[in-house]
Design an enzyme around this catalytic site. Structure first.
Site, PDB file in Angstrom:
ATOM      1  N   GLU A  50       9.733 -15.162 -18.685  1.00 14.78           N
ATOM      2  CA  GLU A  50       9.407 -13.742 -18.527  1.00 14.78           C
ATOM      3  C   GLU A  50       8.311 -13.313 -19.500  1.00 14.78           C
ATOM      4  OE1 GLU A  50       9.599  -9.541 -17.668  1.00 14.78           O
ATOM      5  OE2 GLU A  50       9.728 -11.433 -16.566  1.00 14.78           O
ATOM      6  N   CYS A 102       0.838  -1.190   0.000  1.00 16.93           N
ATOM      7  CA  CYS A 102       0.000   0.000   0.000  1.00 16.93           C
ATOM      8  C   CYS A 102       0.876   1.244   0.000  1.00 16.93           C
ATOM      9  CB  CYS A 102      -0.902   0.007   1.227  1.00 16.93           C
ATOM     10  SG  CYS A 102      -1.850  -1.523   1.449  1.00 16.93           S
ATOM     11  N   LYS A 147       2.923  -2.814  -7.516  1.00 19.85           N
ATOM     12  CA  LYS A 147       4.295  -2.732  -7.989  1.00 19.85           C
ATOM     13  C   LYS A 147       5.305  -3.252  -6.976  1.00 19.85           C
ATOM     14  CE  LYS A 147       7.548  -1.375 -10.839  1.00 19.85           C
ATOM     15  NZ  LYS A 147       7.749  -2.088 -12.100  1.00 19.85           N
ATOM     16  N   ARG A 149       1.363   1.287  -6.020  1.00 19.43           N
ATOM     17  CA  ARG A 149       1.488   0.395  -4.870  1.00 19.43           C
ATOM     18  C   ARG A 149       0.173  -0.287  -4.522  1.00 19.43           C
ATOM     19  NH1 ARG A 149       5.446   0.699  -0.904  1.00 19.43           N
ATOM     20  NH2 ARG A 149       7.305   1.840  -1.477  1.00 19.43           N
ATOM     21  N   HIS A 176       7.842 -33.928 -22.983  1.00 22.85           N
ATOM     22  CA  HIS A 176       7.716 -34.666 -21.728  1.00 22.85           C
ATOM     23  C   HIS A 176       6.411 -34.333 -21.004  1.00 22.85           C
ATOM     24  CE1 HIS A 176      11.689 -36.377 -22.022  1.00 22.85           C
ATOM     25  NE2 HIS A 176      12.166 -35.164 -22.311  1.00 22.85           N
ATOM     26  N   ASN A 228       0.704   0.052   5.976  1.00 17.95           N
ATOM     27  CA  ASN A 228       1.173  -0.854   4.936  1.00 17.95           C
ATOM     28  C   ASN A 228       1.816  -2.037   5.635  1.00 17.95           C
ATOM     29  OD1 ASN A 228       2.178  -2.106   2.658  1.00 17.95           O
ATOM     30  ND2 ASN A 228       3.926  -0.728   2.447  1.00 17.95           N
ATOM     31  N   GLY A 229       1.370  -3.256   5.314  1.00 15.83           N
ATOM     32  CA  GLY A 229       1.951  -4.435   5.937  1.00 15.83           C
ATOM     33  C   GLY A 229       0.886  -5.347   6.502  1.00 15.83           C
ATOM     34  N   TRP A 248      -3.696  -1.889  -1.361  1.00 11.41           N
ATOM     35  CA  TRP A 248      -3.708  -3.218  -1.963  1.00 11.41           C
ATOM     36  C   TRP A 248      -4.161  -4.162  -0.862  1.00 11.41           C
ATOM     37  CZ3 TRP A 248      -1.404  -8.052  -1.388  1.00 11.41           C
ATOM     38  CH2 TRP A 248      -1.520  -8.912  -2.489  1.00 11.41           C
ATOM     39  N   LYS A 307       4.741 -11.720 -18.295  1.00  7.78           N
ATOM     40  CA  LYS A 307       4.267 -10.412 -18.749  1.00  7.78           C
ATOM     41  C   LYS A 307       2.857 -10.519 -19.325  1.00  7.78           C
ATOM     42  CE  LYS A 307       7.399  -7.506 -17.800  1.00  7.78           C
ATOM     43  NZ  LYS A 307       7.526  -8.293 -16.559  1.00  7.78           N
ATOM     44  N   GLU A 348       0.311 -11.123 -16.584  1.00 13.18           N
ATOM     45  CA  GLU A 348       0.138  -9.979 -15.692  1.00 13.18           C
ATOM     46  C   GLU A 348      -0.846  -8.955 -16.236  1.00 13.18           C
ATOM     47  OE1 GLU A 348       4.152  -9.064 -13.184  1.00 13.18           O
ATOM     48  OE2 GLU A 348       4.298  -8.792 -15.347  1.00 13.18           O
TER      49      GLU A 348
END
Length: 607
Positions: free
Chosen positions: A479, A2, A602, A27, A502, A98-99, A74, A483, A486
């Site tokens: 990656e 946050c 982020k 955030r 496999h 935040n936390g 968040w 992306k 996301e």
């Protein structure tokens, strides 16, 4: 994750708080709110969703006052709704947080025994209720906050605002970053310097366990033991223009386009003007005594480590293990003599990575970090912090930070190889020359945008997409899949090309695009062989390769994106461009929120 901001100012706080929250919205954007003190009375406004909803509310229900706190959330505890939005208030106390307060159930039980009820599902409400309880016991705001902070367990950055106190903020930090900004007769609190940049460039950072009493003309910091511990004030050079889109539709588009420029800066920082040697900041690192390298990171930074594993092992002949930070310390890995621990984090505040670093402190011979924020917790707690110099990155999906991480790790691998006698002076110069050509190659690679945009309109129709790569291109495939997931919300997976048969080849049919990242290198023919297995089963292959690779292998593929030719050593950095552009344009084609994708933030500062 946050964003927190606090203001003790000379002007109306609400517009300043909202503007600062805009710079922190990366955030979290599940909800937002502010609280102010006006005529000694506390009041607040909160809204669900993005910050614009709070701005609209404040037009119709304005908040006066020159002291205040703000928050963009968040969600961790409790659904995103107005009741769970910050600031939380209990009586004459408002708190932003935040936390995660790990012992909030125990504290709730204590409060319930005192006859105190609850209105929300959040752990943060417990903080406000506890502080209000202590105030009702006759304690001053300062002492009530101190008693509350002393009882908290877990990770937090906190800022308290009190009814009747127009010249007081109390801030605390444990596990989540918090900065204090110094103005002229004004003071500010923020999750990071970005939020405070328009108000001041004079910043101090709270250390682990610190709490601070802030007024317009003073700051008193106490450490975890209650001792006076005022922190150094630093003047930071913060480029506020980097927090603007600069004419681009999205921050992600701007940050993709900035890569040639920021890589140029990173290269100049570590490579001498003649391009013949590498300069590592003091205290440096003696690679001749390194027996093992342990690399730890999360998300995109983890994939950068996977690429670097190939470089360190192939060039420097150093055994490397790579771990995802969230699992690393829980398996309690033994640490042998000669081990160097290397941590990679864009923000330098990633909670899992920071916890892994602290696990290795005192065990590893040296702690090295590759970070984008030199004043971050991870940088400050490292023996050797190495800045990637990507500049401020706002888009949640990392782009320029990833390529700068790779570039910094490539330079470090070359330095290790040279010092250990695995490559000669001439070979080092040759590789450094190739590295210095990267900005031009990236600029050339950005020319594929028109092609990727056209292909992405078709990819946007898919439900599932596979990425394939071999060698150091396998982490790039990972990656690329990340992306795409996301920001477009399309299910995507990546596999080492040789692993396809496999099991994953069972997923292949005409409805599943398969994106193959295959520069014309030593593994090209093996990758093409795997690609043929896909096409033999009706798979739609998008081949990303160079001109020579396209001439040899593009027959029968669905489509081809042609990249500039590059030294195979540097292909993972260059091929980040198509991975990013495909994800970006697919998301745009689907109409998703590119910069602020759902459920993501982020900077991940909670475990």
């Amino acid at each position: 994750m946050c964003g927190i901001v606090g203001v003790l100012g000379d002007h109306e706080a609400a517009p300043i708080l909202v503007e600062a929250l805009k710079r922190l919205e990366y955030r979290g954007y599940d909800s937002a709110g502010i609280a102010t003190i006006n005529d000694l009375r506390l009041d607040r406004r909160r809204a669900v969703g993005k910050l614009v909803n709070l701005s609209d509310l404040l037009v119709h229900e304005p908040l006066a006052g020159k002291s205040g706190i703000g928050h963009t959330r968040w969600a961790t505890h409790g659904a995103p709704n107005v009741g769970n939005a910050h600031p939380h208030r209990a009586g004459g106390v408002a708190v932003v947080h935040n936390g995660i307060i790990e012992n909030f159930r125990e504290l709730r039980s204590f409060l319930a025994d005192q006859g105190i009820g609850f209105e929300t599902d959040t752990d943060t409400e417990t903080v406000a209720l506890l502080a209000d309880y202590y105030r009702n016991q006759g304690l001053s705001p300062r002492d009530a906050a101190a008693q509350t902070i002393a009882r908290l367990e877990g990770a937090y950055a906190l800022c308290f605002l009190f009814d009747g106190e127009e010249d007081l903020l109390i801030a605390a930090r444990k596990g989540s970053p918090l900065a204090i900004g110094y103005g002229e007769g004004e003071m500010f609190v923020g999750s990071d310097a970005i939020a405070l940049a328009p108000m001041t460039n004079r910043i101090s950072y709270l250390e682990e366990g610190d709490w601070a009493v802030v007024t317009r003309n003073s700051v008193e910091v106490r450490d975890a033991h209650g001792n006076i511990a005022n922190r150094a004030v630093r003047t930071l050079q913060i480029d506020t223009a980097q927090v603007d889109k600069g004419g681009y539709k999205h921050f992600m588009a701007k940050e993709i386009a900035e890569q040639p420029i920021v890589l140029q800066g990173a290269l100049a920082h570590y490579i001498n003007a003649e391009g013949t040697s590498v300069t590592i900041p003091e205290p440096g690192l003696d690679f001749t005594s390194v027996e093992r390298l342990t690399m730890v990171a999360c998300g995109t930074a983890f994939y950068a480590c996977l690429v670097a594993k190939y470089w360190f092992e192939q060039l420097a002949r150093i055994p490397v293990e790579v771990d995802v930070a969230s699992e690393f310390r829980y398996r309690e890995p033994p640490v042998t003599a000669g081990t160097v621990a290397l941590f990679v984090s864009q923000s330098g505040e990633t909670a899992d990575t920071l916890a892994a670093l602290r696990y290795m402190a005192g065990k590893a011979d040296k702690i090295v970090s590759v970070v984008n924020v030199p004043e971050s917790s991870i940088a400050r707690e490292s023996d050797l912090p190495l800045p990637i110099l990507a500049g401020t990155e706002i888009g949640v999906a990392s782009t320029k930070a990833f390529t700068c991480q790779l570039t910094t790790l490539a330079i470090l691998a070359l330095q290790a190889a040279h010092v250990r006698g695995k490559i000669s002076d001439a070979e080092l110069t040759e590789k450094l020359t190739a590295l210095r050509s990267l900005p031009g190659l990236l600029n050339h690679a950005l020319g594929i945008e028109k092609k990727t945009k056209a292909v992405s309109r078709k990819l946007a129709e898919a439900r599932d997409i596979l990425f394939l790569g071999r060698g150091a291109m396998f982490p790039l495939a990972l990656e690329g899949a990340l992306k795409l997931k996301e920001i477009s919300y399309i299910h995507a997976e990546a596999y080492a090309s040789g692993e396809l048969k496999h099991g994953p080849i069972a997923l292949v049919d005409k409805h599943v695009p398969v994106i193959v990242m295959a520069p014309r290198d030593a593994l090209f023919e093996k990758t093409v062989s795997n690609m043929q297995e896909v096409m033999a089963r009706g798979g739609k292959v998008l081949l990303i390769t160079d001109k020579k690779g396209a001439q040899e292998a593009s027959e029968g593929v669905w489509d081809t994106i042609i990249m500039p030719e590059v030294d195979p050593f540097l292909a993972p950095i260059l091929y980040a461009i198509p991975a990013q552009l495909l994800a970006y344009h697919t998301a745009v084609a689907k109409g998703t929120d590119v910069d602020q994708p759902r459920n993501l933030a982020k900077s991940v500062t909670v475990e």
